[in-house]
Design a protein around this motif. Structure first.
Motif, PDB file in Angstrom:
ATOM      1  N   VAL A  90       0.506  -1.421   0.113  1.00 48.99           N
ATOM      2  CA  VAL A  90       0.193   0.050   0.143  1.00 48.99           C
ATOM      3  C   VAL A  90       0.775   1.451   0.030  1.00 48.99           C
ATOM      4  O   VAL A  90       2.109   1.222   1.331  1.00 48.99           O
ATOM      5  N   ASP A  92      -0.070   5.200   0.171  1.00 53.04           N
ATOM      6  CA  ASP A  92      -0.794   6.566  -0.051  1.00 53.04           C
ATOM      7  C   ASP A  92      -2.406   6.014   0.695  1.00 53.04           C
ATOM      8  O   ASP A  92      -2.668   4.864   0.907  1.00 53.04           O
ATOM      9  N   ASP A  93      -3.157   5.352  -0.568  1.00 51.52           N
ATOM     10  CA  ASP A  93      -5.004   5.158  -0.564  1.00 51.52           C
ATOM     11  C   ASP A  93      -4.865   4.274  -1.891  1.00 51.52           C
ATOM     12  O   ASP A  93      -5.988   3.401  -2.381  1.00 51.52           O
ATOM     13  N   LYS A  94      -3.528   3.626  -2.109  1.00 49.93           N
ATOM     14  CA  LYS A  94      -3.697   2.532  -3.022  1.00 49.93           C
ATOM     15  C   LYS A  94      -3.049   0.958  -2.861  1.00 49.93           C
ATOM     16  O   LYS A  94      -2.007   1.749  -1.973  1.00 49.93           O
ATOM     17  N   ILE A  96      -0.570  -2.403  -4.685  1.00 47.75           N
ATOM     18  CA  ILE A  96      -0.318  -2.585  -5.451  1.00 47.75           C
ATOM     19  C   ILE A  96      -0.666  -4.236  -5.626  1.00 47.75           C
ATOM     20  O   ILE A  96       0.548  -4.781  -4.793  1.00 47.75           O
ATOM     21  N   TYR A 115      -8.305  -8.768  -0.483  1.00 50.36           N
ATOM     22  CA  TYR A 115      -8.353  -7.320  -1.656  1.00 50.36           C
ATOM     23  C   TYR A 115     -10.646  -7.154  -1.872  1.00 50.36           C
ATOM     24  O   TYR A 115     -10.799  -5.763  -1.691  1.00 50.36           O
ATOM     25  N   TYR A 120     -12.537  -1.568  -4.980  1.00 47.79           N
ATOM     26  CA  TYR A 120     -12.076  -1.858  -6.375  1.00 47.79           C
ATOM     27  C   TYR A 120     -11.102  -0.815  -7.283  1.00 47.79           C
ATOM     28  O   TYR A 120      -9.815  -1.237  -7.437  1.00 47.79           O
ATOM     29  N   LYS A 121     -11.602   0.422  -7.241  1.00 51.02           N
ATOM     30  CA  LYS A 121     -10.609   1.391  -7.364  1.00 51.02           C
ATOM     31  C   LYS A 121      -9.384   1.428  -6.950  1.00 51.02           C
ATOM     32  O   LYS A 121      -8.758   2.343  -7.415  1.00 51.02           O
ATOM     33  N   GLN A 122      -9.062   1.378  -6.069  1.00 52.29           N
ATOM     34  CA  GLN A 122      -7.922   1.745  -5.617  1.00 52.29           C
ATOM     35  C   GLN A 122      -7.244   0.224  -5.255  1.00 52.29           C
ATOM     36  O   GLN A 122      -5.784   0.401  -4.339  1.00 52.29           O
ATOM     37  N   ILE A 123      -7.744  -0.544  -6.285  1.00 49.89           N
ATOM     38  CA  ILE A 123      -6.479  -1.909  -6.336  1.00 49.89           C
ATOM     39  C   ILE A 123      -6.085  -1.871  -7.282  1.00 49.89           C
ATOM     40  O   ILE A 123      -6.518  -1.618  -9.064  1.00 49.89           O
ATOM     41  N   TYR A 124      -4.844  -1.892  -7.852  1.00 51.19           N
ATOM     42  CA  TYR A 124      -4.051  -1.852  -8.961  1.00 51.19           C
ATOM     43  C   TYR A 124      -3.124  -2.947  -9.244  1.00 51.19           C
ATOM     44  O   TYR A 124      -2.152  -3.958  -8.318  1.00 51.19           O
ATOM     45  N   ILE A 173       1.699   6.637 -11.790  1.00 51.87           N
ATOM     46  CA  ILE A 173       0.816   6.399 -10.850  1.00 51.87           C
ATOM     47  C   ILE A 173       0.555   7.404  -9.573  1.00 51.87           C
ATOM     48  O   ILE A 173      -0.778   7.858  -8.829  1.00 51.87           O
TER      49      ILE A 173
END
Length: 304
Positions: A90, A92-94, A96, A115, A120-124, A173
């Motif tokens: 992690v 910040d707020d993402k 990976i 997960y 879901y928009k925070q998962i890369y 990103i």
């Protein structure tokens, strides 16, 4: 679930801790994918299931002592799930999701339930050509330090886990972060010469201090740059033997509280001399598998 991590030491609130319960048989030399495991198998000292469980249980007790929410992946039979850090990270707020080596794909699948708690928009999910593992990524507020191996023999080196495409992806990103690539010395068979991940040779600690093993960097200027950033009086330089036992692979619960392996005497004394509370755990057996305390964790939320 809210996720947020901007550095290694802010107060920890939620973390994933790896699983030790079904590690599978001792690998052959050909099946190992780091130099410490290679050495352990070669010397007949690969750790037992019982010792691994006892050590991780001791670590979990300390995390819970400080009211940290501890999550665990789904158990996969006969799969090494100890080192949660490599599965994802992690910033910040993402979050990976790493492209781990093919031998470890089952580990990724075991995190689906965790997960599912995250938007879901925070998962890369990384493109296939982008290789990066969490042990090579160290966020430090405005900086992201990234261990890499940027040479043509990258595909042939088992311990080369992060490539130059990962640097480009992270810059895309995290456009407002300073991404600092650092080439690491590699060896697939000698743990006194090669560095598996950046956290095996460098780690911020406390509010403004760091631990470093200078010879772990292929370019000495990279190590000097890190020491200059923190200030020489705030950096503990490790010996080769301390690097071998992974003295930099500690885990911070807050700027004032850090967990270290119980044999790290000089490191413990140095940290306490700086006013820190040092919790110790037995973790030497797990270290024989190529990772230590930081490797076992995937922090999900720290204070902003």
């Amino acid at each position: 679930m809210e996720i947020f991590v901007s550095n290694e030491t802010a107060r920890l609130r939620a973390v994933v801790l790896g699983l030790p319960q079904s590690n599978g048989p001792v690998p052959t030399l050909e099946q190992t994918y780091d130099s410490k495991s290679y050495e352990s198998v070669k010397n007949g000292v690969y750790p037992s299931q019982e010792d691994i469980i006892a050590e991780m249980d001791a670590f979990e007790k300390i995390l819970r002592k400080y009211d940290v929410d501890v999550y665990r992946p789904r158990l996969v039979k006969d799969c090494n799930q100890i080192f949660a850090r490599d599965v994802g990270f992690v910033i910040d707020d993402k979050i990976i999701v790493s492209n781990v080596i093919p031998d470890r794909q089952e580990e990724i699948d075991a995190y689906e339930d965790i997960y599912a708690l995250i938007r879901y928009k925070q998962i890369y999910n990384l493109p296939e050509a982008v290789h990066v593992e969490g042990g090579d990524v160290i966020p430090f507020n405005d900086y992201i330090f990234v261990g890499q191996y940027a040479f043509s023999d990258y595909p042939q080196i088992k311990t080369a886990r992060t490539n130059t495409l990962a640097i480009d992806y992270l810059r895309m990103i995290f456009p407002n972060k300073k991404i600092v690539p650092l080439n690491l010395r590699k060896s697939d068979t000698d743990p006194r010469e090669g560095i598996l991940h950046l956290d095996c040779t460098f780690m911020p600690v406390g509010k403004d201090m760091a631990i470093i093993y200078k010879p772990g960097f292929l370019n000495p200027r990279d190590a000097d740059r890190l020491i200059s950033l923190f200030g020489k009086d705030k950096v503990l330089e490790l010996t080769q033997e301390e690097m071998y036992w992974m003295n930099s692979n500690i885990f911070s619960i807050s700027p004032d509280v850090v967990v270290v392996e119980e044999h790290f005497t000089r490191l413990k004394e140095w940290l306490e001399s700086k006013g820190m509370t040092v919790e110790t755990v037995p973790y030497r057996e797990i270290s024989k598998m190529g990772g230590l305390l930081r490797c076992s964790t995937l922090p999900l939320r720290r204070d902003k």
